[in-house]
Scaffold this motif. Structure first.
Motif, PDB file in Angstrom:
ATOM      1  N   LYS A   1       0.835  -1.200   0.000  1.00 12.76           N
ATOM      2  CA  LYS A   1       0.000   0.000   0.000  1.00 12.76           C
ATOM      3  C   LYS A   1       0.865   1.244   0.000  1.00 12.76           C
ATOM      4  N   GLU A   2       1.937   1.225   0.836  1.00 13.58           N
ATOM      5  CA  GLU A   2       2.853   2.382   0.877  1.00 13.58           C
ATOM      6  C   GLU A   2       3.512   2.566  -0.485  1.00 13.58           C
ATOM      7  N   GLU A   3       3.930   1.424  -1.071  1.00  9.69           N
ATOM      8  CA  GLU A   3       4.553   1.485  -2.407  1.00  9.69           C
ATOM      9  C   GLU A   3       3.540   1.993  -3.433  1.00  9.69           C
ATOM     10  N   ALA A   4       2.286   1.519  -3.321  1.00  8.56           N
ATOM     11  CA  ALA A   4       1.229   1.971  -4.233  1.00  8.56           C
ATOM     12  C   ALA A   4       0.977   3.454  -4.036  1.00  8.56           C
ATOM     13  N   ASP A   5       0.993   3.937  -2.778  1.00 11.29           N
ATOM     14  CA  ASP A   5       0.824   5.364  -2.510  1.00 11.29           C
ATOM     15  C   ASP A   5       1.964   6.167  -3.142  1.00 11.29           C
TER      16      ASP A   5
ATOM     17  N   PHE B   1       3.785   5.194  -5.700  1.00  5.94           N
ATOM     18  CA  PHE B   1       3.584   5.164  -7.163  1.00  5.94           C
ATOM     19  C   PHE B   1       2.434   6.087  -7.581  1.00  5.94           C
ATOM     20  N   GLU B   2       1.379   6.100  -6.767  1.00  2.00           N
ATOM     21  CA  GLU B   2       0.226   6.956  -7.077  1.00  2.00           C
ATOM     22  C   GLU B   2       0.625   8.421  -6.998  1.00  2.00           C
TER      23      GLU B   2
ATOM     24  N   GLN C   1       1.663  13.051 -14.069  1.00  2.00           N
ATOM     25  CA  GLN C   1       0.519  13.575 -14.838  1.00  2.00           C
ATOM     26  C   GLN C   1       0.554  15.105 -14.871  1.00  2.00           C
ATOM     27  N   ILE C   2       0.912  15.703 -13.699  1.00  2.00           N
ATOM     28  CA  ILE C   2       1.005  17.169 -13.646  1.00  2.00           C
ATOM     29  C   ILE C   2       2.101  17.648 -14.595  1.00  2.00           C
TER      30      ILE C   2
END
Length: 157
Positions: free
Chosen positions: A21-25, A27-28, A35-36
């Protein structure tokens, strides 16, 4: 013991899940920043594209104006050349007509002079002939008068 192992496995899986989840956060968050950045790059690219289109349009308009100016100048030049040619042709034709009229006039004057000379010669001949005839009649009359005078003298004598 199996329960401990299962709880230990569950704890490990939960730990892995938290790490994931931390890694996904992470990456997110990185994806959001990417994207910005991508949006910023896209905006800059779109602005650059618009400037390029405006520049291209200005170049095309300039090229079109230059082409139209060139075509106009070429047309004006062609018209001027045609006008000069027509003027030269008209002047040459006028000179020919003047020369032809002068030639006709000279021929007419020469013909008139020749005709006048012929008439003068014919009148002079007629006059000379008439004068000769008149002198011959006068001489005949004188001769006849002398002959009459002689006859008159003979008759008186």
């Amino acid at each position: 013991q199996a329960l401990d192992e299962a709880e230990s496995k569950i704890a490990g899986l939960r730990s892995e899940n938290e790490a994931a989840k931390e890694e996904a956060d992470i990456f997110e968050k990185a994806l959001g920043e990417a994207q910005i950045q991508a949006q910023s790059i896209l905006s800059e690219a779109q602005a650059e594209h618009e400037r390029n289109i405006e520049d291209l349009h200005a170049i095309e308009v300039g090229e079109l104006e230059a082409k139209l100016t060139y075509e106009h100048a070429k047309s004006v030049g062609a018209l001027e050349a045609a006008h000069k040619q027509e003027l030269a042709t008209a002047q040459a034709e006028h000179k020919k007509q003047v020369a032809s009229m002068a030639e006709e006039h000279s021929a007419s004057v020469a013909e008139h002079q020749a005709s006048s000379r012929e008439e003068h010669t014919a009148l002079t001949r007629e006059h000379t002939t008439s004068l000769g005839k008149a002198e011959a009649r006068h001489a005949e009359a004188l001769t006849a008068e002398q002959h009459l005078a002689e006859k008159h003298a003979q008759l008186e004598a």
